[in-house]
Design an enzyme around this catalytic site. Structure first.
Site, mmCIF file in Angstrom:
data_model
loop_
_atom_site.group_PDB
_atom_site.id
_atom_site.type_symbol
_atom_site.label_atom_id
_atom_site.label_comp_id
_atom_site.label_asym_id
_atom_site.label_seq_id
_atom_site.Cartn_x
_atom_site.Cartn_y
_atom_site.Cartn_z
ATOM 1 N N GLU A 83 1.204 -1.054 0.026
ATOM 2 C CA GLU A 83 -0.021 -0.382 0.390
ATOM 3 C C GLU A 83 0.461 1.032 0.115
ATOM 4 O OE1 GLU A 83 -1.021 2.241 3.572
ATOM 5 O OE2 GLU A 83 -1.596 0.227 4.587
ATOM 6 N N ASP B 34 -19.132 3.528 12.561
ATOM 7 C CA ASP B 34 -18.255 3.709 11.910
ATOM 8 C C ASP B 34 -17.053 2.500 12.229
ATOM 9 O OD1 ASP B 34 -15.813 4.745 10.754
ATOM 10 O OD2 ASP B 34 -15.277 6.105 12.113
ATOM 11 N N VAL C 3 -5.615 0.402 2.144
ATOM 12 C CA VAL C 3 -6.041 -1.400 2.547
ATOM 13 C C VAL C 3 -6.973 -1.780 1.542
ATOM 14 C CG1 VAL C 3 -6.070 -3.436 3.760
ATOM 15 C CG2 VAL C 3 -5.110 -1.643 4.405
ATOM 16 N N LYS D 215 -6.135 10.940 0.377
ATOM 17 C CA LYS D 215 -5.817 8.822 0.649
ATOM 18 C C LYS D 215 -7.346 9.157 0.013
ATOM 19 C CE LYS D 215 -6.247 7.588 5.271
ATOM 20 N NZ LYS D 215 -6.613 6.923 6.357
ATOM 21 N N LYS E 31 -5.293 -2.152 15.081
ATOM 22 C CA LYS E 31 -4.730 -1.057 15.454
ATOM 23 C C LYS E 31 -5.572 -1.034 17.400
ATOM 24 C CE LYS E 31 -3.063 2.523 12.508
ATOM 25 N NZ LYS E 31 -2.686 1.701 11.556
ATOM 26 N N SER F 231 -14.051 0.620 9.304
ATOM 27 C CA SER F 231 -13.480 0.671 7.864
ATOM 28 C C SER F 231 -13.877 0.421 6.667
ATOM 29 C CB SER F 231 -11.948 0.444 8.401
ATOM 30 O OG SER F 231 -11.428 0.475 7.383
ATOM 31 N N ALA F 232 -14.038 0.967 5.255
ATOM 32 C CA ALA F 232 -14.168 0.495 4.049
ATOM 33 C C ALA F 232 -12.677 -0.676 3.662
ATOM 34 C CB ALA F 232 -14.343 1.124 2.879
ATOM 35 N N ASP F 233 -12.211 -1.232 4.897
ATOM 36 C CA ASP F 233 -10.949 -2.505 4.689
ATOM 37 C C ASP F 233 -12.233 -3.793 4.521
ATOM 38 O OD1 ASP F 233 -9.340 -0.176 4.235
ATOM 39 O OD2 ASP F 233 -8.138 -0.587 6.428
#
Length: 315
Positions: free
Chosen positions: A35, A148, A116, A96, A169, A150-152
Site C-alpha cells: 500500500e 463507523d 488497504v 487518501k 490497531k 473501515s471500508a477495508d
C-alpha cells in the site's frame, strides 16, 4: 433506429502494471502488493521515501517482486518507478484513496495513496495473490452509535487475496472487528501465534482459532481455498510484532487510556477518532509508536515475500 453511440476509449490507460511486475505475473513468479497510504500519510518526510524503499527491499530479499500501488496523474499504478514513488512521498496533492474513491481520483487525473481497501482491490485486479501492510482497518469503538467501520472490511469480504498484517490497531474495537471478519467470511490465521495481534502489541487479548508456523503452510491454505472455491474473500495472516520491537505494555495501556479520555473530553467523534488517537500515540510516546509501525511493516513485507515464493513454487 439510430446507430448506438459508442464512446471513445480513454486516451490514456486508467491502470498500468509496471513492466517488472507484469513480467513476473506472466510467468507465475512471486509478487507482493504494497500500500502507499503509509508513505504519503503515515510517515514524516523525508523518512517516508527511505522507508518505502526499505519495504520493497524486504520483499526482494525474500525472493519476490514488490508492487507498491498508488494513483499517479489519474493512473492506477501497480508497481511504482522512482519518479512515481517520489510523487507519492513528496507531493502535497496526494489524496487518501479507498476503493470507492479510485474512479473519482482517476477521472480528475489526481494523485492518490491507496488504503488497504484500494490496494487489495487493485492488486486482485492485476492478479497479485499476496499483499503486505501494517494493519487492516476495523470496527471503531463507538460504532454502536456512529456506525463507523473501515471500508477495508467490506473489500476484504469480497476480494480473494492473502493479506499479511499485524492485526488491527488497538485503538479500534478488536473484538468487534474479529466478529465482523467472521461474519463476512474472511479467514484469519495467526502466524506463529494463537493470539490476535494488537498492532503496537503482539497480543490484543483475543484468541485466534487457527495457527500457522511456516510460509508453506500459508501457501497450502491458499491452494486449498482455490480448490474449494472459498477464495472469494481474503485470507488474513496475522503476524505479531516482535516483543522486542513492540511498545512496552504499560506505556501502551497508559497512552491508549489517556488518548481515549482526551478524545471524549474534547468531543472527537466518528472518523476523526482514529487520526486523533494515532497522533496522540506519536506525541505521547515521543515517536516510539512510529518506530514500531516501521518495524512491523518491514517484518510483514518480508513474511509476505516468503509466502508469495512458497505459493509460486506450489502453483
Amino acid at each position: 433506429m439510430p446507430d448506438a453511440i459508442v464512446p471513445d476509449p480513454p486516451s490514456t490507460p486508467v491502470a498500468l502494471i509496471a513492466p517488472e511486475v507484469a513480467e513476473a505475473l506472466a510467468v507465475g513468479a512471486p509478487v507482493v502488493a504494497l500500500e502507499s497510504t503509509l508513505i504519503s500519510h503515515g510517515l514524516p518526510r523525508p523518512d517516508n521515501l527511505e522507508v518505502a524503499a526499505r519495504i520493497e527491499i524486504a520483499v526482494r530479499a525474500a525472493g519476490a517482486v514488490p508492487a507498491t500501488i498508488a494513483v499517479v496523474d489519474g493512473i492506477a499504478r501497480i508497481g511504482l518507478d522512482h519518479e512515481a514513488l517520489d510523487v507519492i512521498a513528496s507531493s502535497d496533492e496526494v489524496a487518501k484513496v479507498s476503493a470507492r474513491d479510485l474512479a473519482v481520483v482517476a477521472a480528475r487525473k489526481g494523485h492518490g495513496a491507496t488504503t488497504v481497501a484500494a490496494t487489495a482491490h487493485l492488486a486482485a485486479l492485476a492478479g497479485i495473490k499476496v499483499f503486505a501492510t501494517g494493519g487492516i482497518g476495523g470496527v471503531h469503538r463507538d460504532a454502536a452509535s456512529s456506525w463507523d467501520e473501515s471500508a477495508d472490511l467490506q473489500t476484504l469480504g469480497r476480494t480473494g487475496i492473502t493479506v499479511v498484517c499485524a492485526g488491527v490497531k488497538s485503538i479500534l474495537d478488536v473484538g468487534a472487528t474479529l466478529e465482523r471478519l467472521e461474519t463476512i467470511g474472511v479467514a484469519v490465521v495467526g502466524y506463529g501465534t494463537d493470539r490476535f495481534p494488537g498492532f503496537y502489541r503482539p497480543d490484543s487479548g483475543h484468541p485466534i482459532d487457527w495457527r500457522v508456523d511456516t510460509p508453506e503452510e500459508v501457501a497450502g491454505i491458499m491452494a486449498a481455498r482455490t480448490a474449494l472455491a472459498t477464495d472469494r474473500s481474503a485470507l488474513v495472516v496475522a503476524n505479531p510484532v516482535a516483543e522486542d520491537d513492540a511498545l512496552p505494555a504499560a506505556m501502551h495501556d497508559r497512552v491508549l487510556a489517556e488518548g481515549l479520555a482526551l478524545a471524549e473530553k474534547v468531543g472527537v467523534r466518528g472518523k476523526d477518532v482514529t487520526p486523533f488517537l494515532l497522533a496522540h500515540f506519536h506525541q505521547a510516546t515521543a515517536g516510539a509508536s512510529l518506530v514500531v509501525n516501521v518495524d512491523l511493516v518491514l517484518a510483514n513485507a518480508s513474511l509476505a515475500g516468503h509466502i508469495a515464493v512458497a505459493h509460486a513454487a506450489g502453483a
